[in-house]
Design a protein around this motif. Structure first.
Motif, PDB file in Angstrom:
ATOM      1  N   PHE A   6       0.858  -1.174   0.000  1.00  0.00           N
ATOM      2  CA  PHE A   6       0.000   0.000   0.000  1.00  0.00           C
ATOM      3  C   PHE A   6       0.897   1.228   0.000  1.00  0.00           C
ATOM      4  O   PHE A   6       2.108   1.130   0.215  1.00  0.00           O
ATOM      5  N   ILE A   7       0.309   2.367  -0.259  1.00  0.00           N
ATOM      6  CA  ILE A   7       1.083   3.597  -0.369  1.00  0.00           C
ATOM      7  C   ILE A   7       0.780   4.496   0.815  1.00  0.00           C
ATOM      8  O   ILE A   7      -0.388   4.704   1.170  1.00  0.00           O
ATOM      9  N   ILE A   8       1.849   5.009   1.425  1.00  0.00           N
ATOM     10  CA  ILE A   8       1.697   6.067   2.414  1.00  0.00           C
ATOM     11  C   ILE A   8       2.237   7.337   1.779  1.00  0.00           C
ATOM     12  O   ILE A   8       3.082   7.284   0.878  1.00  0.00           O
ATOM     13  N   HIS A   9       1.744   8.462   2.216  1.00  0.00           N
ATOM     14  CA  HIS A   9       2.186   9.744   1.679  1.00  0.00           C
ATOM     15  C   HIS A   9       2.945  10.490   2.763  1.00  0.00           C
ATOM     16  O   HIS A   9       2.421  10.702   3.860  1.00  0.00           O
ATOM     17  N   LEU A  10       4.174  10.849   2.442  1.00  0.00           N
ATOM     18  CA  LEU A  10       5.038  11.564   3.379  1.00  0.00           C
ATOM     19  C   LEU A  10       5.209  12.993   2.886  1.00  0.00           C
ATOM     20  O   LEU A  10       5.471  13.215   1.707  1.00  0.00           O
ATOM     21  N   GLU A  26       4.672  -2.893   9.789  1.00  0.00           N
ATOM     22  CA  GLU A  26       4.546  -1.677  10.586  1.00  0.00           C
ATOM     23  C   GLU A  26       5.903  -1.042  10.881  1.00  0.00           C
ATOM     24  O   GLU A  26       6.011   0.186  10.949  1.00  0.00           O
ATOM     25  N   GLN A  27       6.930  -1.845  11.038  1.00  0.00           N
ATOM     26  CA  GLN A  27       8.255  -1.318  11.342  1.00  0.00           C
ATOM     27  C   GLN A  27       8.777  -0.451  10.191  1.00  0.00           C
ATOM     28  O   GLN A  27       9.287   0.643  10.412  1.00  0.00           O
ATOM     29  N   THR A  28       8.615  -0.918   8.968  1.00  0.00           N
ATOM     30  CA  THR A  28       9.055  -0.139   7.812  1.00  0.00           C
ATOM     31  C   THR A  28       8.234   1.140   7.688  1.00  0.00           C
ATOM     32  O   THR A  28       8.768   2.203   7.388  1.00  0.00           O
ATOM     33  N   GLU A  29       6.946   1.043   7.926  1.00  0.00           N
ATOM     34  CA  GLU A  29       6.096   2.234   7.858  1.00  0.00           C
ATOM     35  C   GLU A  29       6.529   3.264   8.904  1.00  0.00           C
ATOM     36  O   GLU A  29       6.657   4.452   8.601  1.00  0.00           O
ATOM     37  N   GLN A  30       6.795   2.805  10.116  1.00  0.00           N
ATOM     38  CA  GLN A  30       7.243   3.715  11.178  1.00  0.00           C
ATOM     39  C   GLN A  30       8.585   4.347  10.824  1.00  0.00           C
ATOM     40  O   GLN A  30       8.797   5.545  11.041  1.00  0.00           O
ATOM     41  N   ARG A  31       9.493   3.542  10.270  1.00  0.00           N
ATOM     42  CA  ARG A  31      10.796   4.071   9.867  1.00  0.00           C
ATOM     43  C   ARG A  31      10.650   5.123   8.770  1.00  0.00           C
ATOM     44  O   ARG A  31      11.328   6.146   8.790  1.00  0.00           O
ATOM     45  N   ALA A  32       9.791   4.858   7.796  1.00  0.00           N
ATOM     46  CA  ALA A  32       9.580   5.813   6.706  1.00  0.00           C
ATOM     47  C   ALA A  32       9.025   7.120   7.252  1.00  0.00           C
ATOM     48  O   ALA A  32       9.484   8.206   6.872  1.00  0.00           O
ATOM     49  N   ARG A  33       8.061   7.030   8.145  1.00  0.00           N
ATOM     50  CA  ARG A  33       7.472   8.242   8.726  1.00  0.00           C
ATOM     51  C   ARG A  33       8.496   8.996   9.578  1.00  0.00           C
ATOM     52  O   ARG A  33       8.560  10.229   9.537  1.00  0.00           O
TER      53      ARG A  33
END
Length: 101
Positions: A6-10, A26-33
């Motif tokens: 899925f895509i998150i927008h930063l 979730e770990q990668t998502e948290q790191r990206a954010r």
């Protein structure tokens, strides 16, 4: 896009950047954010220091250089190649010694 992504927008420097994340990671998502938050923070520091005399792309380039400079010592610290080479040398010496006996 695959079903397992899925895509998150930063947001950085007032622009949205899409980043693909593996669903459930979730770990990668948290790191990206967190990475985006840090880049934004560094960008704002540079912008305050240079008082709008530089364009956003120049400020972001300076942030990229700073992050790369911060990363180099970490890579050097984690470089195991000298240890691998030394172990290979010792292994060859040991094998040579055992063949001689």
């Amino acid at each position: 896009m695959k079903g397992d992504e899925f895509i998150i927008h930063l947001e950085i420097a007032g622009k949205q950047y899409p980043v693909k994340i593996k669903r459930g990671d979730e770990q990668t998502e948290q790191r990206a954010r967190e990475a985006a938050r840090r880049v934004q923070q560094m960008y704002l520091q540079q912008k305050a220091y240079f008082s709008k005399s530089l364009e956003d792309k120049d400020l972001l380039a300076m942030v990229a250089v700073q992050l790369a400079m911060d990363m180099i010592p970490l890579e050097e610290k984690n470089d195991t190649q000298p240890f691998v080479e030394k172990i290979q040398q010792w292994t060859e010496k040991l094998e040579h010694y055992l063949r001689e006996r």
